[in-house]
Write an enzyme that holds these catalytic residues in place. Structure first.
Site, PDB file in Angstrom:
ATOM      1  N   CYS A   1       0.927  -1.120   0.053  1.00 51.15           N
ATOM      2  CA  CYS A   1      -0.132  -0.065   0.167  1.00 51.15           C
ATOM      3  C   CYS A   1       0.848   1.233   0.031  1.00 51.15           C
ATOM      4  CB  CYS A   1      -0.787  -0.026   1.045  1.00 51.15           C
ATOM      5  SG  CYS A   1      -2.414   1.312   1.287  1.00 51.15           S
ATOM      6  N   HIS A   2       0.434   2.132  -0.791  1.00 53.98           N
ATOM      7  CA  HIS A   2       1.134   3.460  -0.866  1.00 53.98           C
ATOM      8  C   HIS A   2       0.984   4.141   0.450  1.00 53.98           C
ATOM      9  CE1 HIS A   2       1.158   2.477  -5.252  1.00 53.98           C
ATOM     10  NE2 HIS A   2       2.034   3.172  -5.402  1.00 53.98           N
TER      11      HIS A   2
ATOM     12  N   MET B   1      -8.358   1.965   1.115  1.00 56.09           N
ATOM     13  CA  MET B   1      -7.504   0.936   2.081  1.00 56.09           C
ATOM     14  C   MET B   1      -7.272   1.732   3.555  1.00 56.09           C
ATOM     15  SD  MET B   1      -7.444  -1.848   0.787  1.00 56.09           S
ATOM     16  CE  MET B   1      -6.802  -2.701   2.299  1.00 56.09           C
ATOM     17  N   GLU B   2      -7.259   2.952   3.358  1.00 54.52           N
ATOM     18  CA  GLU B   2      -7.094   3.784   4.810  1.00 54.52           C
ATOM     19  C   GLU B   2      -8.529   3.520   5.307  1.00 54.52           C
ATOM     20  OE1 GLU B   2      -3.524   4.792   2.436  1.00 54.52           O
ATOM     21  OE2 GLU B   2      -5.582   4.206   1.744  1.00 54.52           O
TER      22      GLU B   2
ATOM     23  N   ASP C   1     -11.637  -4.645  22.119  1.00 52.88           N
ATOM     24  CA  ASP C   1     -10.586  -4.543  23.111  1.00 52.88           C
ATOM     25  C   ASP C   1     -11.154  -4.021  24.467  1.00 52.88           C
ATOM     26  OD1 ASP C   1      -7.911  -4.692  24.211  1.00 52.88           O
ATOM     27  OD2 ASP C   1      -8.044  -2.406  24.158  1.00 52.88           O
TER      28      ASP C   1
END
Length: 156
Positions: free
Chosen positions: A76-77, A112-113, A127
């Site tokens: 990924c860039h 993707m971000e 969590d």
């Protein structure tokens, strides 16, 4: 040929040097299903646990993760996002709906971000709530919409 393989079938980052710079946005969504005993702690749109404000912490985690996407996904860039917004709302059936929208003016997309941001926010909800129950399900993560680049996409 797949975009992340070179002529010898070795992994390679996509060369975006010849691509045009365009305004790009992407929105991704993750859904977390929480059991009733956790949802009973919901007050004023926030979920409070011994670890603190769950949704506020998840929003920060999602933004931080989106900024680190190029470090997490090997091909990924690395991108300098211009904006990232994470929203969290509770829907019916004990579902926490997390959306991450990222934007940039660049030669490559930013989906993707958005996906990493939504995913990490969902993992943070898990969590922060796992001490109360392990019956938490991260149901799905998906791209909702992207604009800019070769083609736009919008999930129906």
């Amino acid at each position: 040929m797949l975009s992340h393989l070179d002529n010898q079938n070795n992994p390679a980052m996509v060369d975006v040097s010849a691509k045009a710079v365009t305004w790009r946005t992407a929105t991704a969504q993750s859904i977390v299903v929480l059991p009733a005993e956790i949802m009973e702690l919901l007050s004023g749109g926030e979920l409070q646990t011994k670890k603190g404000a769950v949704f506020q912490t998840a929003i920060i985690a999602g933004i931080m993760a989106a900024k680190k996407t190029g470090d997490l996904i090997p091909l990924c860039h690395p991108l300098g996002m211009e904006n990232c917004v994470v929203t969290i709302r509770v829907s019916s059936a004990y579902e926490v709906v997390i959306q991450c929208t990222a934007s940039i003016t660049a030669k490559t997309g930013i989906e993707m971000e958005a996906l990493v941001g939504a995913s990490m926010a969902a993992l943070t909800v898990y969590d922060m709530c796992k001490a109360m129950s392990h019956d938490i399900v991260i149901k799905e993560t998906k791209l909702i919409e992207k604009t800019g680049g070769k083609r736009d996409f919008k999930r129906a």
